[in-house]
Design a protein around this motif. Structure first.
Motif, PDB file in Angstrom:
ATOM      1  N   ARG A  16      -4.456  59.011 -31.368  1.00 10.23           N
ATOM      2  CA  ARG A  16      -5.677  58.708 -31.391  1.00 10.23           C
ATOM      3  C   ARG A  16      -5.980  57.228 -30.378  1.00 10.23           C
ATOM      4  O   ARG A  16      -6.899  57.479 -29.446  1.00 10.23           O
ATOM      5  CB  ARG A  16      -6.365  58.651 -32.600  1.00 10.23           C
ATOM      6  N   LYS A  19      -5.362  57.541 -26.727  1.00  7.56           N
ATOM      7  CA  LYS A  19      -5.998  58.377 -26.149  1.00  7.56           C
ATOM      8  C   LYS A  19      -7.469  57.884 -26.241  1.00  7.56           C
ATOM      9  O   LYS A  19      -8.655  58.484 -25.531  1.00  7.56           O
ATOM     10  CB  LYS A  19      -6.233  59.880 -26.616  1.00  7.56           C
ATOM     11  N   ASN A  20      -7.535  56.770 -26.600  1.00 10.58           N
ATOM     12  CA  ASN A  20      -8.867  55.798 -26.493  1.00 10.58           C
ATOM     13  C   ASN A  20     -10.008  56.487 -27.361  1.00 10.58           C
ATOM     14  O   ASN A  20     -11.142  56.569 -26.738  1.00 10.58           O
ATOM     15  CB  ASN A  20      -9.349  55.280 -25.291  1.00 10.58           C
ATOM     16  N   LEU A  21      -9.735  57.165 -28.541  1.00  9.23           N
ATOM     17  CA  LEU A  21     -10.736  58.069 -29.248  1.00  9.23           C
ATOM     18  C   LEU A  21     -10.973  57.267 -30.445  1.00  9.23           C
ATOM     19  O   LEU A  21     -10.280  56.798 -30.987  1.00  9.23           O
ATOM     20  CB  LEU A  21     -10.190  59.331 -29.288  1.00  9.23           C
ATOM     21  N   SER A  22     -12.420  57.139 -30.850  1.00 13.98           N
ATOM     22  CA  SER A  22     -12.688  56.544 -31.894  1.00 13.98           C
ATOM     23  C   SER A  22     -12.792  57.462 -33.051  1.00 13.98           C
ATOM     24  O   SER A  22     -12.522  58.911 -32.877  1.00 13.98           O
ATOM     25  CB  SER A  22     -14.162  56.241 -31.748  1.00 13.98           C
ATOM     26  N   LYS A  24     -14.977  58.519 -35.063  1.00  8.65           N
ATOM     27  CA  LYS A  24     -16.237  59.391 -34.846  1.00  8.65           C
ATOM     28  C   LYS A  24     -16.049  60.588 -33.717  1.00  8.65           C
ATOM     29  O   LYS A  24     -16.238  61.595 -33.935  1.00  8.65           O
ATOM     30  CB  LYS A  24     -17.289  58.389 -34.415  1.00  8.65           C
ATOM     31  N   GLN A  25     -15.417  60.002 -32.583  1.00  9.68           N
ATOM     32  CA  GLN A  25     -15.012  61.092 -31.684  1.00  9.68           C
ATOM     33  C   GLN A  25     -14.107  62.391 -32.230  1.00  9.68           C
ATOM     34  O   GLN A  25     -14.419  63.408 -32.068  1.00  9.68           O
ATOM     35  CB  GLN A  25     -14.453  60.681 -30.315  1.00  9.68           C
ATOM     36  N   VAL A  26     -13.097  62.002 -32.886  1.00 10.48           N
ATOM     37  CA  VAL A  26     -11.975  62.871 -33.213  1.00 10.48           C
ATOM     38  C   VAL A  26     -12.704  63.738 -34.518  1.00 10.48           C
ATOM     39  O   VAL A  26     -12.755  64.826 -34.700  1.00 10.48           O
ATOM     40  CB  VAL A  26     -10.666  62.249 -33.994  1.00 10.48           C
ATOM     41  N   MET A  29     -15.097  66.260 -32.756  1.00 12.65           N
ATOM     42  CA  MET A  29     -14.361  67.110 -31.965  1.00 12.65           C
ATOM     43  C   MET A  29     -13.539  68.156 -33.201  1.00 12.65           C
ATOM     44  O   MET A  29     -13.308  69.518 -32.630  1.00 12.65           O
ATOM     45  CB  MET A  29     -13.115  66.378 -31.216  1.00 12.65           C
ATOM     46  N   SER A  30     -12.980  67.571 -34.214  1.00 12.05           N
ATOM     47  CA  SER A  30     -12.476  68.486 -35.194  1.00 12.05           C
ATOM     48  C   SER A  30     -13.343  69.057 -36.269  1.00 12.05           C
ATOM     49  O   SER A  30     -12.754  69.794 -36.859  1.00 12.05           O
ATOM     50  CB  SER A  30     -11.114  67.525 -35.722  1.00 12.05           C
ATOM     51  N   SER A  58      -7.813  68.675 -31.687  1.00 14.62           N
ATOM     52  CA  SER A  58      -8.841  67.619 -31.035  1.00 14.62           C
ATOM     53  C   SER A  58      -8.116  66.529 -30.221  1.00 14.62           C
ATOM     54  O   SER A  58      -8.454  66.057 -29.450  1.00 14.62           O
ATOM     55  CB  SER A  58      -9.800  67.099 -32.145  1.00 14.62           C
ATOM     56  N   LEU A  59      -6.881  66.288 -30.935  1.00 17.35           N
ATOM     57  CA  LEU A  59      -6.144  65.217 -30.118  1.00 17.35           C
ATOM     58  C   LEU A  59      -5.295  65.860 -29.042  1.00 17.35           C
ATOM     59  O   LEU A  59      -4.487  65.135 -28.357  1.00 17.35           O
ATOM     60  CB  LEU A  59      -5.059  64.722 -31.090  1.00 17.35           C
TER      61      LEU A  59
END
Length: 189
Positions: A16, A19-22, A24-26, A29-30, A58-59
């Motif tokens: 995560r 991939k520079n994902l927070s 919240k973003q994951v 998406m999930s 999501s990842l």
């Protein structure tokens, strides 16, 4: 020693972050809550297979990309002084978790840490899917369970159901150190 679940949580968090994902973003998406993803990454719960698959999708990773093996081959666990691994816990600012070991015990998974709670720290109430044991090594701190403040001093031991919201606070003059063990119930698959 790292068990499979600890290793899984670390891998998901590493992927995560890479991939520079927070969180919240994951979560968006999930369709899995931020809190549950955080608990998985921080080894506070075991994900169900459907939840794990949603997070992996999501990842954009495949199951074959994850290492689902245990690295313990010895018939015992020995942790020498200073061999613990400090873990970054996004939900516990001011607390330093040093991972010591994790092992499967009957119907539970045992994880053991040394936790240093700095002066003037208050960690908001959280809950876990574990029975928890705390042994205060040095210092003094407050553990809050369902609004009840329990003052713990060196030598005190506290055992409780982690599903009850609990918080930790150090209003005293020095950093407090405690041995903390989580016994997480295994889910039948």
């Amino acid at each position: 020693m790292e068990d499979i679940l600890v290793n899984l949580g670390k891998q998901l968090k590493r992927i995560r972050v890479n991939k520079n994902l927070s969180l919240k973003q994951v979560a968006e998406m999930s369709d899995v809550s931020i809190g549950l993803i955080s608990k998985i990454e921080n080894f506070r719960t075991t994900p169900s297979l459907p939840v794990l698959l949603k997070i992996m999708q999501s990842l954009e990773i495949d199951l074959s990309e994850l290492n689902l093996t245990s690295n313990n081959t010895a018939p015992y666990i020995l942790i020498r002084k200073g061999e613990g691994t400090i873990e970054d816990r996004e939900d516990s600012v001011g607390l330093e978790y040093t991972f010591l070991f994790s092992d499967n015990i009957s119907e539970s998974n045992l994880r053991t840490y040394i936790v240093n709670v700095k002066k003037d720290v208050y960690r908001e109430p959280i809950s876990t899917d574990a029975k928890e044991i705390i042994y205060v090594i040095q210092g003094k701190l407050n553990y809050i369970i369902n609004d009840e403040v329990i003052v713990l001093e060196a030598g005190d031991t506290l055992f409780f159901d982690g599903s009850i919201p609990h918080a930790v606070q150090n209003i005293y003059n020095e950093t407090a150190s405690m041995l903390k063990m989580y016994m997480i119930q295994k889910y039948p698959y």
